[in-house]
Each structure stands twice: as structure tokens, then as C-alpha cells.
Write an enzyme that holds these catalytic residues in place. Structure first.
Site, short mmCIF file in Angstrom:
data_model
loop_
_atom_site.label_atom_id
_atom_site.label_comp_id
_atom_site.label_asym_id
_atom_site.label_seq_id
_atom_site.Cartn_x
_atom_site.Cartn_y
_atom_site.Cartn_z
N GLN A 117 97.50 -6.67 -34.64
CA GLN A 117 96.71 -7.88 -34.39
C GLN A 117 97.26 -9.00 -35.27
O GLN A 117 97.35 -8.86 -36.49
CB GLN A 117 95.23 -7.67 -34.68
N HIS A 191 94.70 -12.75 -32.17
CA HIS A 191 93.32 -12.90 -32.67
C HIS A 191 92.80 -14.29 -32.29
O HIS A 191 93.16 -15.29 -32.90
CB HIS A 191 93.31 -12.71 -34.18
N TYR A 196 88.31 -17.72 -36.54
CA TYR A 196 89.62 -18.05 -37.09
C TYR A 196 90.29 -19.14 -36.25
O TYR A 196 89.69 -19.69 -35.34
CB TYR A 196 90.44 -16.78 -37.27
N GLY A 362 84.90 0.53 -34.73
CA GLY A 362 85.41 0.23 -36.05
C GLY A 362 84.84 1.09 -37.14
O GLY A 362 85.53 1.94 -37.72
#
Length: 413
Positions: A117, A191, A196, A362
Site C-alpha cells: 500500500q 491509499h 491522507y 486487521g
């Protein structure tokens, strides 16, 4: 880890949709449980602001590899000035590439696949972490609160990127993708989520530009779409995915109409030429939030996000749902990965209903290096320890010391 922290086992899922094969881009997966990209802050320092994956990263990813399974790495810096956190490895120095090659070799040795990623954090950084340079974003709006190093974001607001800089960062993404392939990765995930840089252009409460990269939804989507085109042109569309989070609140993103705006983005992705059309889109469920519980998050969204882009789907799934996006993308043959508070009970129904092609997990992958095996066979799960998610002393704690099922079974004897 103490055997007392191991949960009760439930029914085996071997005969469910989670354990049917699927083709995603160039990869033929044997199961549909994918390791989430997880920031762990365990990089080995090369120089100021530069970290690489070390021995324990090789062990960590190797532990979690499974035959025919897919792993997504932690978000990885595409350049020196893309960084926002200490301990985050990059893919812009020879040493970093060499470290990642050891990781990819470890995963491939177990018959697994791994994507890197790649990211740029934008305003989610501080001048001190960027060699004294000012942070950048779509606009000059800072995040509230402190950066990871304690710097007050408001006292150090970002500056809007110049158009020439947007083009340069687009090229940085493409060059980073090439280096990933050279380091042995099977592909990359762009990403475009979690507040972000790319998402700072998507959300209309952050992007206040008035040029070709701001204002209308068409302009706000321009940068992410250009990154997709650059990366797919660099390494092939069958090796590229993108992560998106339309309902994200993290880092002060809060779009006024996520259903309409991300439906537009998905339609644009689906309309790209075949050579630029990503093999999958990875999205985060609306219920997931860094601070709110599931009920509070859905209630917060319901207060303002009321636009339905597909009445038939809304009647079944509710107004704020990933399903309309999945349906748009499916028409173009783009696979859909869903993430956000999935567990043994709710993962399989999502795939069985045709609302996702695979499930990204996750926290359960952190605590259970052999998670696919445990789910397949109905074995107990080890509970995760949140305190060691983002670094620990020693760094192996909560990283490489979680037991495989056989080890936990022996420890309990």
C-alpha cells in the site's frame, strides 16, 4: 500471549463463500480473507525521517502469509516528504527496497501474495518530520489537535499544492509502484482513504480550491483519478487496487454528500479504459470510526447523508451503505473488498450476499497469524492487545509474539 486470552471457537467456515477461490487482477486467490494494511511503526531507522522494514517485519509478514492468500502491507511512503509518522517504512531508497524484497520472498515462500500500500500523508504530518518543510494539502486547512510528535497542527497549517507539485506527486506514486514490483510485490494498493493526501482532495470540507483540482466533484476527483492512471500505466492495471473511505471522519474529513460524490468517483473508475481500470476497490464500511461506536457513527451519518443513489438498494441496505458503490464497480468487472469491524460472524454473509468479493481484516490478523486456518477450521481466536498496535518495547511485543494455534494449544497444557 496467555491462553486465557483465547476466545471460544465457533463453527468451521471451510464450506462457506469465504473459502472459495477468486481471481483478483493477476492473482488467483484460494480464499477471501485478506490482511488489512496496518500501520505498526516498527521500521528500522536508516537516517533522519527514513525507515526500512527489518528482520521483525520479515518475520511478521511471513507469519501471516498463507497459500493463495493476499496481504496488504502497512501504508508505505512514496518519497521522503510523503511521511507523517516515525517508524513507517518507505519505498524510495535502495535499503528500503532490499528490506521489502526480503518480506516478499518470505510471503512467496509460503505460497502467498502481497501488495504494497503506497501513500502520501499530506497535511497529516508536521514540519519537524519533513526536514523543516511545510506540510501540503489541497487547501490550507489544518487538522485539529496535535501531530504524532506533539506539534499543534493549527500552528503549522498546510499550504495548498501547486498544480506542478500535484503532477510531481502523481509521478512519485507511479515511480514508487515500479520500485514495488522490482522489490517482488505482486501489486500495489493506492491509499486514497483515511484522511491522507488523496482523500484531502476528495472531501469537500477540506478541499476549498478554485482551480482544476477543486470546487466541483469532477475536479475534486481529478487527482486520485490521475494517480490511478499513472500507476496502472506504470505497472499494469491487473496489479493495482485503491482504498477509499467515503464515510471517513478521521483527521477531520467529513464530506457533505458521500453517497453522491463517491458514486461519481466509482463511475469514473469504472469508465476508465481497460488498461487503466484497477482490479479492485477496497472500501471501509460506514459503521467504522476511530472514535465513535457503530451505532453512534451511523446515527451521525443519518443526520446529513440522506441522498440515495439507488432506491432499490437503499430499501434493503439503508441510505449509507457500500453496496451501491460495489454495484457500480461490478458492472465494469472491478472486484470489491470490504473492511471495517468484520469478524467471524459477519464476514461470510457479506460475501455470500454478493456485496463484497473479499473481506479485509486487521485486528484479528494482528493477534492471529494463522487467521485463515482458524476461521476455516473453527479454531479459537486470540484477543488482540490495542496497547501494542502502534509500537511497543520491545518492538516484537504484540507484533511477532502472537501464537499460532498449535503453539497456544501447547501453552494451555
Amino acid at each position: 500471549m496467555s491462553p486465557s486470552k483465547i476466545s471460544e471457537g465457533l463453527k468451521p467456515l471451510a464450506d462457506t463463500a469465504l473459502f472459495t477461490p477468486i481471481q483478483i487482477g493477476a492473482l488467483k486467490l484460494e480464499h477471501r480473507i485478506i490482511q488489512s494494511p496496518l500501520t505498526r511503526m516498527r521500521g528500522v531507522k536508516e537516517s533522519d525521517g527514513v525507515w526500512a522494514p527489518g528482520d521483525i517485519a520479515v518475520e511478521y509478514y511471513g507469519q501471516r502469509a498463507s497459500k493463495g492468500g493476499l496481504q496488504l502491507t502497512e501504508a508505505t511512503n512514496i518519497s521522503r516528504l510523503a511521511s507523517g509518522y516515525p517508524g513507517i517504512p518507505g519505498i524510495f531508497t535502495p535499503g528500503q527496497s532490499a528490506g521489502w524484497k526480503r518480506v516478499t520472498d518470505a510471503v512467496h515462500a509460503k505460497g502467498g501474495f502481497i501488495y504494497c500500500q503506497i501513500w502520501h500523508v499530506g497535511r497529516a504530518s508536521s514540519d519537524a518530520l519533513l526536514e523543516g518543510k511545510q506540510t501540503v494539502s489541497s487547501s490550507n486547512i489544518p487538522i485539529t489537535g496535535p501531530a504524532v510528535d506533539g506539534t499543534d497542527y493549527a500552528s503549522h497549517p498546510p499550504r495548498p499544492l501547486e498544480i506542478s507539485e500535484i503532477h510531481a506527486i502523481t509521478e512519485d506514486f507511479a515511480e514508487a509502484a515500479k520500485r514495488c514490483i522490482e522489490a517482488g510485490f505482486d501489486g500495489v494498493e493506492i491509499h486514497g482513504a483515511n484522511g491522507y493526501l488523496l482523500e484531502q482532495f476528495l472531501h469537500d470540507n477540506v478541499n476549498l480550491r478554485t482551480d482544476a483540482y477543486g470546487g466541483s466533484v469532477e475536479n475534486r476527483c481529478r487527482f486520485p483519478l490521475e494517480v490511478i492512471q499513472a500507476v496502472t500505466s506504470a505497472i499494469g492495471a491487473d496489479k493495482v487496487g485503491i482504498r477509499l473511505s467515503p464515510y471517513n471522519y478521521y483527521q477531520d474529513t467529513k464530506d457533505s454528500d458521500p453517497n453522491t460524490h463517491w458514486a461519481y468517483l466509482c463511475n469514473q473508475i469504472a469508465s476508465l479504459p481497460a488498461e487503466n481500470r484497477v482490479s479492485y476497490v477496497h472500501m471501509i464500511e460506514p459503521r467504522f470510526d476511530e472514535n465513535l461506536d457503530e451505532a453512534a457513527k451511523m446515527e451521525a451519518l443519518a443526520a446529513y447523508s440522506k441522498t440515495s443513489v439507488d432506491e432499490a438498494i437503499t430499501a434493503k441496505a439503508g441510505v449509507n451503505s457500500l453496496v451501491p458503490f460495489q454495484r457500480i464497480l461490478a458492472k465494469a468487472g472491478i472486484k470489491f473488498l470490504a473492511a471495517g469491524n468484520f469478524n467471524r460472524d459477519n464476514a461470510e454473509p457479506k460475501v455470500a450476499a454478493g456485496e463484497a468479493d473479499a473481506i479485509v481484516m486487521g485486528r484479528w490478523f494482528i493477534a492471529n497469524p494463522d487467521l485463515p486456518k482458524r476461521l476455516r477450521e473453527g479454531l479459537p481466536l486470540t484477543q488482540y492487545d490495542r496497547s501494542s498496535f502502534y509500537g511497543a518495547d520491545p518492538p516484537t511485543k504484540g507484533y511477532t509474539d502472537y501464537p499460532f494455534y498449535e503453539e497456544s494449544k501447547l501453552a494451555a497444557v
